[in-house]
Scaffold this active site. Structure first.
Site, PDB file in Angstrom:
ATOM      1  N   ARG A 203      -1.185  -3.514  -9.116  1.00  0.00           N
ATOM      2  CA  ARG A 203       0.243  -2.519  -9.291  1.00  0.00           C
ATOM      3  C   ARG A 203       1.512  -3.026  -8.633  1.00  0.00           C
ATOM      4  NH1 ARG A 203       0.302   2.497  -6.136  1.00  0.00           N
ATOM      5  NH2 ARG A 203       1.689   4.191  -7.063  1.00  0.00           N
TER       6      ARG A 203
ATOM      7  N   ALA B 228      -7.716   6.255 -11.483  1.00  0.00           N
ATOM      8  CA  ALA B 228      -6.511   5.398 -11.272  1.00  0.00           C
ATOM      9  C   ALA B 228      -5.421   6.163 -10.643  1.00  0.00           C
ATOM     10  CB  ALA B 228      -6.204   5.077 -12.763  1.00  0.00           C
TER      11      ALA B 228
HETATM   12 FE1  CFM Z   1       4.980   8.296  -9.502  1.00  0.00          FE
HETATM   13 FE2  CFM Z   1       2.928   7.816 -10.520  1.00  0.00          FE
HETATM   14 FE3  CFM Z   1       4.640   6.080  -9.312  1.00  0.00          FE
HETATM   15 FE4  CFM Z   1       5.425   7.287 -11.494  1.00  0.00          FE
HETATM   16 FE5  CFM Z   1       4.529   5.310 -12.767  1.00  0.00          FE
HETATM   17 FE6  CFM Z   1       2.013   5.552 -12.011  1.00  0.00          FE
HETATM   18 FE7  CFM Z   1       3.441   3.954 -10.610  1.00  0.00          FE
HETATM   19 MO1  CFM Z   1       2.610   3.235 -13.005  1.00  0.00          MO
HETATM   20  S1  CFM Z   1       4.426   9.172 -11.457  1.00  0.00           S
HETATM   21  S2  CFM Z   1       6.468   6.939  -9.609  1.00  0.00           S
HETATM   22  S3  CFM Z   1       6.241   6.499 -13.467  1.00  0.00           S
HETATM   23  S4  CFM Z   1       3.204   7.694  -8.472  1.00  0.00           S
HETATM   24  S5  CFM Z   1       2.625   5.353 -13.801  1.00  0.00           S
HETATM   25  S6  CFM Z   1       1.138   7.699 -11.290  1.00  0.00           S
HETATM   26  S7  CFM Z   1       1.601   4.033 -11.334  1.00  0.00           S
HETATM   27  S8  CFM Z   1       4.760   3.181 -12.273  1.00  0.00           S
HETATM   28  S9  CFM Z   1       4.441   3.803  -8.815  1.00  0.00           S
HETATM   29  C1  HCA Z   2      -2.180   3.467 -13.664  1.00  0.00           C
HETATM   30  C2  HCA Z   2      -1.287   2.208 -12.868  1.00  0.00           C
HETATM   31  C3  HCA Z   2      -0.168   1.772 -13.620  1.00  0.00           C
HETATM   32  C4  HCA Z   2      -0.429   1.317 -14.896  1.00  0.00           C
HETATM   33  C5  HCA Z   2       0.665   0.366 -15.398  1.00  0.00           C
HETATM   34  C6  HCA Z   2       0.777  -0.057 -16.693  1.00  0.00           C
HETATM   35  C7  HCA Z   2       0.769   0.966 -12.783  1.00  0.00           C
HETATM   36  O1  HCA Z   2      -1.628   4.255 -14.098  1.00  0.00           O
HETATM   37  O2  HCA Z   2      -3.532   3.232 -13.530  1.00  0.00           O
HETATM   38  O3  HCA Z   2       0.294   0.723 -17.725  1.00  0.00           O
HETATM   39  O4  HCA Z   2       1.555  -1.102 -16.964  1.00  0.00           O
HETATM   40  O5  HCA Z   2       1.612   1.334 -12.559  1.00  0.00           O
HETATM   41  O6  HCA Z   2       0.293   0.202 -12.119  1.00  0.00           O
HETATM   42  O7  HCA Z   2       0.789   3.178 -13.951  1.00  0.00           O
END
Ligand code: CFM
Ligand code: HCA
Length: 537
Positions: A93, A62
Site C-alpha cells: 500500500r 483488507a
Molecule cells: Fe479512504 Fe480507503 Fe484511503 Fe480511499 Fe483508496 Fe482504500 Fe487507500 Mo486504496 S477510501 S482514501 S480511495 S482509506 S481504496 S480503503 S486503500 S487508496 S488510502
Molecule cells: C485494498 C488496498 C488498496 C488496493 C489498491 C489497488 C490500496 O483495497 O485492499 O487495487 O491497486 O490502496 O492499496 O486499495
C-alpha cells in the site's frame, strides 16, 4: 453529442444495460447516474456485488488490517489465517513512516499464524497463542492486534478471548478484530470494525497534559507516498500541534492521547468517520472535513482550521503560508496547464479519492467525464446538505436527535430547514461535501464499476488518462490509455498539499503530453472479437 462540454453518456449507459440479463440490468441501472448537480439525485451504493461480475472491490480484512491498522508502525499486526492473506498484503500500500532513532517499526514484517489444514480441523487458538508469545519474545512490542481472516470465523476460533488471555499473561495491550474477509460487502465493513476496536482499546488510554495551543488530530490520512509528511510540515509551520494521525506515520501512544485534541480533521471520511463521531460523542471533540488533495483545497482546508480556532496570529500565519506556496504552485501550473487542458480523465477508486482528486484535475483544466467509488456509501456520493452537529457542550444537547446521515440514512430535511434557528441556539452546522454535487452536469457517476463496464467506458469516451488501481492498470494500458494509480501512486507521490500538487501536475504532463500511448498495439485491434452471449436470467 456534447452537453456542457462533456459527451452525452445516455447511449453508453443504454448499451451497457442492454447487454446484461434483465435482473442484473435493473440493479446496475440504479448504480449508474447521469449527473445533475442541481437535482436531488440518488445512487445505489454499498450493496453486494452481483456474483459473476468482476468487481474492483477488496474484502473486509483488507479494510481493517490493511487500510486502517496497516500504517501503525509500533503495533504488531498479527494475521490469524493462511499465509496468502499476509503475503499478498505485504508492503503493497505504500504507506510510509518515519520512526525516530530507536523507535519500533514493524511495518516491514508480515506476521501470520500460517494456518494449516490441521488448524482448520482442530482449531487454531493454541497456535495463535503460541504466535503471540513468539512475537512478544522476539520484538517486545507495546501492543499486538490480531486480525481474523475468512477461515477464523468459519471454524469459530475466538480471537477476542485469546486476546484477553494473552493480555493477562503478557501484560501488554492485545486486542482482536473480527474482520473476516467475507463480512460485509467490501472493505468498508473492515473500516468500521477497525474504528470500533481502536476506539475501544486504544483511544483514551493516556491523558498526556496539553502541550500546544491548537491541538488537532488528522483522521483518515494514511501517508501513502508520503502525503502525511507534507501536511505535517504545514501544520508545524503554522503552529498547529498534530497529536495523532489515524493512522499515517502514527504511534500507538499518539492514538492513546488523541482524545485530548481540540479538533478532529477528517480527510478520508469513508474509512474513519466512525472514530470521529465516537470521539465527538464521548469527549465532545468536534470534527470538520478537510481535503489536502489539490492546492486550492489545501489552502481552503488550512483556512477552515484557522477559522475554527478564530485566532488572529494563526490566521495570519496560515494566510502567509498559503500565499507563499500558491505562488510556487501557480508557476508550475501555468507551465503545465496549456499542455494538458481540455483532456479527458476518469477515476474509479476506493471511497474518497475519486472525489478528492477531481480538485487536482480541475486545477489543470482536465475534464472528469466519469467517476465512481468502489465501496463508498450514498452519503459520500450525494452528501450535499449541511448536517447539524453537536458541539462542545455535549451533555446539554440531545445527540441522538441531531446526528444524521450515517450510512444509508436519508438526510433530515426538517433539520436543514431549521438551520438558522438551530444555529442561533448554539448548534454548529458543517458542510457535508460529496462527489455528485461537485461533478459537472452530464458526467457519468458509477458505483462499483466492473471490468466489462471499464472496457465499454474506454471505448466510448477514449479518455486521455484513466485512474484506478493495480488490477485495472495493465488492461487499460493495453487500450493505449495511460493509467495513473490513485491508490499507490505507482512509484510517485506525495500528491497531498502544495508540494504534492506540483508533483501531480508534473506527473500529468509526463503522462499526457506524449504520443507514446498511441503506439500501443494489441492483437484485438486487428483480429475479430469473440462475442459471448449472456442468457442467465
Ligand atoms: Fe479512504 Fe480507503 Fe484511503 Fe480511499 Fe483508496 Fe482504500 Fe487507500 Mo486504496 S477510501 S482514501 S480511495 S482509506 S481504496 S480503503 S486503500 S487508496 S488510502
Ligand atoms: C485494498 C488496498 C488498496 C488496493 C489498491 C489497488 C490500496 O483495497 O485492499 O487495487 O491497486 O490502496 O492499496 O486499495
Amino acid at each position: 453529442e456534447y452537453i456542457n462540454g462533456l459527451p452525452d453518456p445516455t447511449p453508453l449507459k443504454e448499451e451497457i444495460l442492454a447487454r446484461y440479463p434483465r435482473k442484473v440490468a435493473k440493479k446496475r441501472d440504479k448504480s449508474m447516474v447521469i449527473n445533475d448537480p442541481d437535482a436531488d439525485q440518488e445512487i445505489q451504493a454499498n450493496i453486494r456485488t452481483i456474483p459473476g461480475i468482476i468487481t474492483q472491490r477488496g474484502c473486509t480484512y483488507a479494510g481493517c488490517k490493511g487500510v486502517v491498522l496497516g500504517p501503525t508502525r509500533d503495533i504488531i499486526n498479527l494475521v490469524h489465517g493462511p499465509i496468502g492473506c499476509s503475503f499478498y498484503a505485504w508492503l503493497t500500500r505504500r504507506n510510509q513512516t518515519r520512526p525516530a532513532e530507536g523507535e519500533d517499526n514493524f511495518m516491514t514484517y508480515a506476521f501470520s499464524t500460517d494456518m494449516q489444514d490441521e488448524n482448520i480441523v482442530f482449531g487454531g487458538e493454541a497456535k495463535l497463542k503460541e504466535a503471540i508469545r513468539e512475537a512478544y519474545e522476539m520484538f517486545a512490542p507495546k501492543a499486538i492486534g490480531i486480525f481474523s481472516t475468512c477461515p477464523v470465523g468459519l471454524i469459530g476460533d475466538d480471537v477476542h478471548s485469546v486476546a484477553r488471555d494473552m493480555k493477562a499473561e503478557l501484560g501488554i495491550n492485545i486486542f482482536g478484530f473480527s474482520c473476516e474477509g467475507y463480512r460485509g460487502v467490501s472493505q468498508s465493513a473492515g473500516h468500521h470494525i477497525a474504528n470500533n476496536q481502536v476506539f475501544k482499546n486504544v483511544v483514551g488510554n493516556n491523558d498526556r497534559p496539553r502541550k500546544g495551543k491548537f491541538q488537532v488530530n488528522l483522521l483518515g490520512e494514511y501517508n501513502i507516498g508520503g502525503d502525511t509528511f507534507e501536511i505535517e510540515r504545514l501544520f508545524e509551520e503554522a503552529g498547529i500541534e498534530l497529536l495523532s494521525t489515524f493512522s499515517g506515520n502514527s504511534t500507538i501512544e499518539s492514538m492513546e492521547y488523541s482524545h485530548t485534541a481540540d479538533l478532529n480533521m477528517v480527510m478520508c471520511h469513508r474509512s474513519i468517520n466512525y472514530i470521529a463521531e465516537m470521539m465527538e460523542e464521548k469527549y465532545g471533540i468536534p470534527w470538520i472535513k478537510v481535503n489536502f488533495i489539490g492546492a486550492e483545497s489545501t489552502a481552503k482546508s488550512l483556512k477552515k482550521i484557522a477559522d475554527y480556532f478564530g485566532d488572529a496570529e494563526l490566521t495570519a500565519k496560515v494566510d502567509a503560508i498559503c500565499e507563499r506556496e500558491m505562488a510556487k504552485v501557480n508557476a508550475v501550473k501555468e507551465a503545465v496547464k496549456p499542455k494538458v487542458e481540455g483532456k479527458l480523465a476518469m477515476m474509479f477508486v476506493g471511497g474518497s479519492r475519486a472525489h478528492h482528486y477531481q480538485d487536482l484535475f480541475g486545477e489543470l483544466g482536465i475534464r472528469v467525464v466519469s467517476a465512481g467509488y468502489e465501496f463508498a456509501h450514498r452519503d459520500d456520493y450525494e452528501g450535499r446538505k449541511v448536517i447539524p452537529n453537536i458541539k462542545i457542550d455535549a451533555d446539554t444537547r440531545n445527540i441522538e436527535d441531531l446526528v444524521v446521515s450515517k450510512d444509508e440514512a436519508h438526510f433530515r430535511d426538517d433539520l436543514v430547514a431549521k438551520k438558522d434557528s438551530l444555529e442561533k441556539s448554539g448548534y454548529k452546522f458543517k458542510d457535508y461535501e460529496g462527489m455528485m454535487p461537485e461533478m459537472k452536469k452530464n458526467s457519468l457517476v458509477i458505483d462499483d464499476v466492473n471490468h466489462w463496464e471499464t472496457e465499454k467506458l474506454i471505448e466510448f469516451y477514449k479518455p486521455d488518462v484513466f485512474c484506478a488501481g493495480i488490477k485495472e492498470k495493465y488492461v487499460v494500458q493495453k487500450y493505449g490509455v495511460p493509467l495513473k494509480q490513485l491508490h499507490s501512486y505507482d512509484y510517485g507521490g506525495p500528491y497531498a498539499a502544495f508540494e504534492g500538487a506540483i508533483n501531480f501536475y508534473k506527473e500529468m504532463q509526463r503522462m499526457l503530453d506524449t504520443k507514446i500511448w498511441k503506439l500501443v498495439d494489441t492483437p484485438w485491434k486487428h483480429e475479430p472479437e469473440i462475442v459471448g452471449s449472456m442468457t442467465i436470467e
